[in-house]
Design an enzyme around this catalytic site. Structure first.
Site, PDB file in Angstrom:
ATOM      1  N   GLU A 236      38.746  46.056  52.331  1.00  0.00           N
ATOM      2  CA  GLU A 236      39.823  46.052  53.269  1.00  0.00           C
ATOM      3  C   GLU A 236      40.571  47.107  53.397  1.00  0.00           C
ATOM      4  O   GLU A 236      41.123  47.504  52.113  1.00  0.00           O
ATOM      5  CB  GLU A 236      40.429  44.856  52.832  1.00  0.00           C
TER       6      GLU A 236
ATOM      7  N   GLU B 218      36.724  38.278  51.753  1.00  0.00           N
ATOM      8  CA  GLU B 218      36.087  38.955  50.763  1.00  0.00           C
ATOM      9  C   GLU B 218      34.729  37.991  50.298  1.00  0.00           C
ATOM     10  O   GLU B 218      34.010  39.082  49.745  1.00  0.00           O
ATOM     11  CB  GLU B 218      37.012  38.276  49.410  1.00  0.00           C
TER      12      GLU B 218
ATOM     13  N   PHE C 158      43.493  43.534  45.343  1.00  0.00           N
ATOM     14  CA  PHE C 158      44.103  42.774  44.266  1.00  0.00           C
ATOM     15  C   PHE C 158      43.044  42.107  43.547  1.00  0.00           C
ATOM     16  O   PHE C 158      42.341  41.224  44.277  1.00  0.00           O
ATOM     17  CB  PHE C 158      45.330  42.191  44.453  1.00  0.00           C
TER      18      PHE C 158
ATOM     19  N   ASP D 238      43.264  39.568  42.339  1.00  0.00           N
ATOM     20  CA  ASP D 238      43.534  38.181  42.395  1.00  0.00           C
ATOM     21  C   ASP D 238      42.820  37.397  43.484  1.00  0.00           C
ATOM     22  O   ASP D 238      42.519  36.220  43.350  1.00  0.00           O
ATOM     23  CB  ASP D 238      45.040  37.966  42.773  1.00  0.00           C
ATOM     24  N   PHE D 239      42.290  38.390  44.258  1.00  0.00           N
ATOM     25  CA  PHE D 239      41.355  37.773  45.542  1.00  0.00           C
ATOM     26  C   PHE D 239      40.255  37.352  45.138  1.00  0.00           C
ATOM     27  O   PHE D 239      39.358  36.947  46.124  1.00  0.00           O
ATOM     28  CB  PHE D 239      41.465  38.804  46.641  1.00  0.00           C
TER      29      PHE D 239
ATOM     30  N   HIS E  70      49.495  38.619  42.811  1.00  0.00           N
ATOM     31  CA  HIS E  70      49.097  40.065  43.086  1.00  0.00           C
ATOM     32  C   HIS E  70      49.280  40.777  41.755  1.00  0.00           C
ATOM     33  O   HIS E  70      49.373  41.994  41.621  1.00  0.00           O
ATOM     34  CB  HIS E  70      49.771  40.773  44.075  1.00  0.00           C
TER      35      HIS E  70
END
Lengths: 342, 383
Positions: free
Chosen positions: A29, A71, A94, A96-97, A140
């Site tokens: 992204e 993702e 990030f 976290d994703f 994040h």
């Protein structure tokens, strides 16, 4: 050789590997954009923090692929591309994703070699930002490397400086197994001398940033710098520390840690990931099992509390390990006296 | 009373914000403000946001005006007590702006430093460290197999008193480009000739170590007019024997631990080889092309595990003053190779020293090369 930032070192590693090997492609992204996509301004930023800037211009949009915000689909596509002959470097932005695409990593990419009886290679790199201290809030700011370390079949790399980042990323790209490459987002402007040429740093060999006699400090990523600063201060008080940067949590160079602990007899582990089942607990278990007799004091961990990363700056600062906290842990381990059993 | 002055700087709103535009001041100059008062609207590429005063005091200056675009951290205003004089505020602004400019400009603009530079010579990029100045004939230092200009760290500065002393990385080594052509002594000597031309040097003293000693001898053979004297430290080319466990071990070691063991061959006092040294060598060896270059040099200079070049005839024939230095305990090239040479060659065998006298006996070596250069000049004057 010239001074380069962490960001430039990573950009240069990607650029040089893309020049060297036409099968290296980038996906993610905003890797090509990040600003005004609909206005037709491509490559404006090169990712949210500008790491991939300029790569679209040199390699074109067949090798620098801006993906939709899905993702699961593009990490899956990258894994598939890897197993069919490309060397994709997918950027998760990030870390976290990873919640959105863990199946593609954990059950697919990590398992291909094993499930296909060694007949498939998966030369995939997934880059992602991790870590607190950027005031980016709980979704994040996590340091999720223990999550990946837990999964057999993945290699997990955490560079601690610009020099380390370039050499480790080149090794990761040339590696035939899936590698998770985690960049601390607070470090992008850190600078040091980085060779202009391509070079590799092997995955699985720890680096000693300093050698001492009293205490072994093991630290990861950004914490390596903190550990070195703490060691500088402790030196002035007459306490001599070895600082070990394992560079990779998987494979982990346990041998170097055990050797050092055998020399110093004291161990402090600095880990900014959540404290349960993290690298600090993992290394503590290793040393307790393999080198218990060499310990002269209990192992100490400098870790955050088991909470989400706070957004408030004051709390976020309190949350993270710090130079002062490392110094205190080392001082405490030095004060411990072993009572000999009769 | 500068401690009462508070700078108001361009805030960083978002992850990616590097600069912001003053969209509009909401407080006029010389108004009293409290912490949390809305001070100024700031526009970024993503949003426009109101910046609240971080302090209580009087807004004495609006350094940035409406519409101005400034980097994060730049001074936009000054808050201070009414008691602070205008002169103090002006001085504060001047100092802040100077510091900010200094921190944001590249340090690359600073004056010439005592650092290695790179030169392009015959298609090769060479890292060169040119130190010292003076009227004496300059001294050129040539390192050995796998080495680099840092091998002379205990020698170059000491010798560069009243004299230019130039150390460089051979092709394939250190910070130089990794193409080594055929990898032969003749190739390295040719590059050295080109380097001297590039530096505008017609005549130099030369000190060479090991393979670099062989290169120095080859240079003396092909360009005798440019060599004022030769100091050879355990040079290659004086006998067939060479410790191939070192050469192949050095090429193949890819971990600190294994390389550290290999490097111990170089010295008599093994405690000199620390982890740092192995780390440093590995940084070079891990560069793309370094290992291939070393393999090529090894194959060209040490075919079948023996030294391929016999330079004894060169040494016997040369009229250039030569000083030969060898460590008695050399484990790479045996000290016996220093025997059987013409009487005119000054020979120093150093007890309890290994293959690297420049490291293990730096002061002694520095004295020997200084004497060699002085004697060469006297001889020249006499003749």
């Amino acid at each position: 050789m010239s001074k380069k930032s962490f960001r430039q070192a990573i950009n240069e590693a990607l650029r040089q590997e893309m020049r060297r090997d036409p099968t290296v492609v980038l996906m993610g992204e905003d890797v090509a954009g990040g600003r005004g996509g609909s206005a037709g301004i491509k490559d404006a930023w090169g990712g949210v923090l500008g790491v991939t800037r300029g790569l679209l211009e040199e390699f074109g949009d067949s090798r620098v692929l801006d993906t939709p915000i899905t993702e699961a689909s593009y990490i899956g596509a990258a894994a598939g591309a890897a197993v069919t002959g490309l060397r994709p470097v997918a950027e998760l932005m990030f870390v976290d994703f990873v919640g959105c695409c863990l199946d593609q990593i954990m059950n697919q990419a990590a398992k291909f070699r094993y499930m296909f009886g060694g007949k498939a290679r998966t030369p995939l790199v997934i880059r992602a930002m991790y870590g607190a201290g950027f005031n980016a809030a709980a979704q994040h700011s996590q340091a999720l490397y223990p999550l990946f370390t837990h999964i057999p079949g993945l290699k997990v790399v955490i560079p601690s400086s610009p020099y380390e980042a370039k050499g480790l990323l080149i090794s990761a790209i040339r590696d035939d197994d899936p590698v998770i490459f985690l960049e601390n987002k607070v470090m992008y402007d850190d600078e040091e001398d980085v060779p202009d040429e391509a070079y590799t740093i092997p995955l699985g060999e720890a680096n000693l940033t300093r050698e001492g006699t009293d205490v072994t400090i093991v630290a990861f990523g950004r914490m390596v710098g903190y550990a070195n600063q703490a060691a500088d201060r402790l030196e002035k008080k007459g306490i001599s520390c070895t600082v070990i940067d394992p560079r990779t949590t998987s494979p982990l160079d346990g041998e170097t840690i055990l050797e050092s602990v055998a020399e110093t007899g004291r161990l402090v582990i600095v880990d900014e990931s959540s404290p349960r089942c993290n690298m600090a607990t993992d290394i503590a278990a290793l040393v307790a099992e393999e080198a218990f007799d060499t310990l002269r004091a209990p192992i100490r961990r400098v870790v955050p509390p088991h909470t989400p990363v706070p957004f408030a700056t004051v709390l976020e600062t309190l949350y993270l390990p710090s130079v002062e906290k490392i110094e205190a842990a080392v001082t405490a381990t030095m004060k411990h006296r072993v009572v000999e059993k009769v | 009373m500068t401690q009462d002055i508070t700078p108001i700087t361009m805030p960083k709103f978002g992850l990616a914000m590097t600069e912001g535009k003053i969209a509009g001041w909401m407080v006029s100059p010389d108004s009293d403000i409290k912490t949390g008062d809305e001070l100024v609207d700031i526009e970024t590429s993503k949003i426009t946001n109101t910046f609240e005063s971080p302090v209580t005091g009087r807004l004495r200056r609006q350094v940035a005006s409406n519409g101005e675009m400034l980097p994060v951290g730049a001074l936009i205003g000054v808050v201070a007590d009414a008691a602070v004089t205008d002169a103090d505020i002006d001085a504060f602004i001047t100092r802040f702006q100077a510091d900010f400019a200094a921190s944001s400009t590249d340090q690359g603009a600073d004056a010439k430093t005592d650092e290695p530079t790179t030169l392009t010579v015959g298609g090769h990029t060479l890292r060169v460290h040119d130190r010292g100045e003076g009227d004496e004939i300059p001294l050129l230092l040539i390192h050995g197999f796998g080495g680099d200009l840092k091998n002379w760290m205990l020698n170059q500065a000491a010798l560069a008193q009243g004299r230019r002393v130039i150390a460089f990385d051979l092709p394939g080594h250190g910070g130089s480009s990794k193409d080594v052509g055929p990898g032969t002594l003749a190739f390295f000597a040719e590059v050295t000739v080109q380097l001297l031309a590039e530096l505008g040097l017609t005549r130099v003293h030369v000190m060479g170590h090991s393979l670099g000693g062989g290169i120095a001898l080859t240079l003396a053979h092909v360009a005798p007019q440019s060599v004022a004297s030769l100091t050879l430290i355990a040079p290659a080319g004086l006998g067939p024997q060479i410790n191939m466990d070192f050469i192949t071990g050095f090429i193949e070691a890819d971990r600190v631990r294994t390389l550290q063991d290999v490097l111990k061959y170089l010295v008599h006092d093994k405690t000199l080889i620390g982890r740092r040294m192995a780390d440093d060598v590995l940084r070079y060896k891990r560069l793309d092309g370094a290992e291939a270059a070393l393999r090529k040099v090894s194959a060209a200079c040490f075919p079948n595990g023996r030294q391929g070049d016999d330079l004894r005839p060169v040494l016997e024939a040369t009229r250039i003053p030569v000083t030969l230095v060898w460590g008695q305990e050399d484990e790479i090239l045996p000290v016996a190779q220093s025997e059987g040479l013409p009487a005119g060659i000054v020979r120093h065998i150093l007890p309890d020293i290994g293959h690297m006298p420049q490291l293990e006996a730096a002061d002694t070596l520095n004295g020997l090369v200084t004497t060699c250069m002085k004697d060469a000049s006297l001889e020249k004057t006499a003749s």
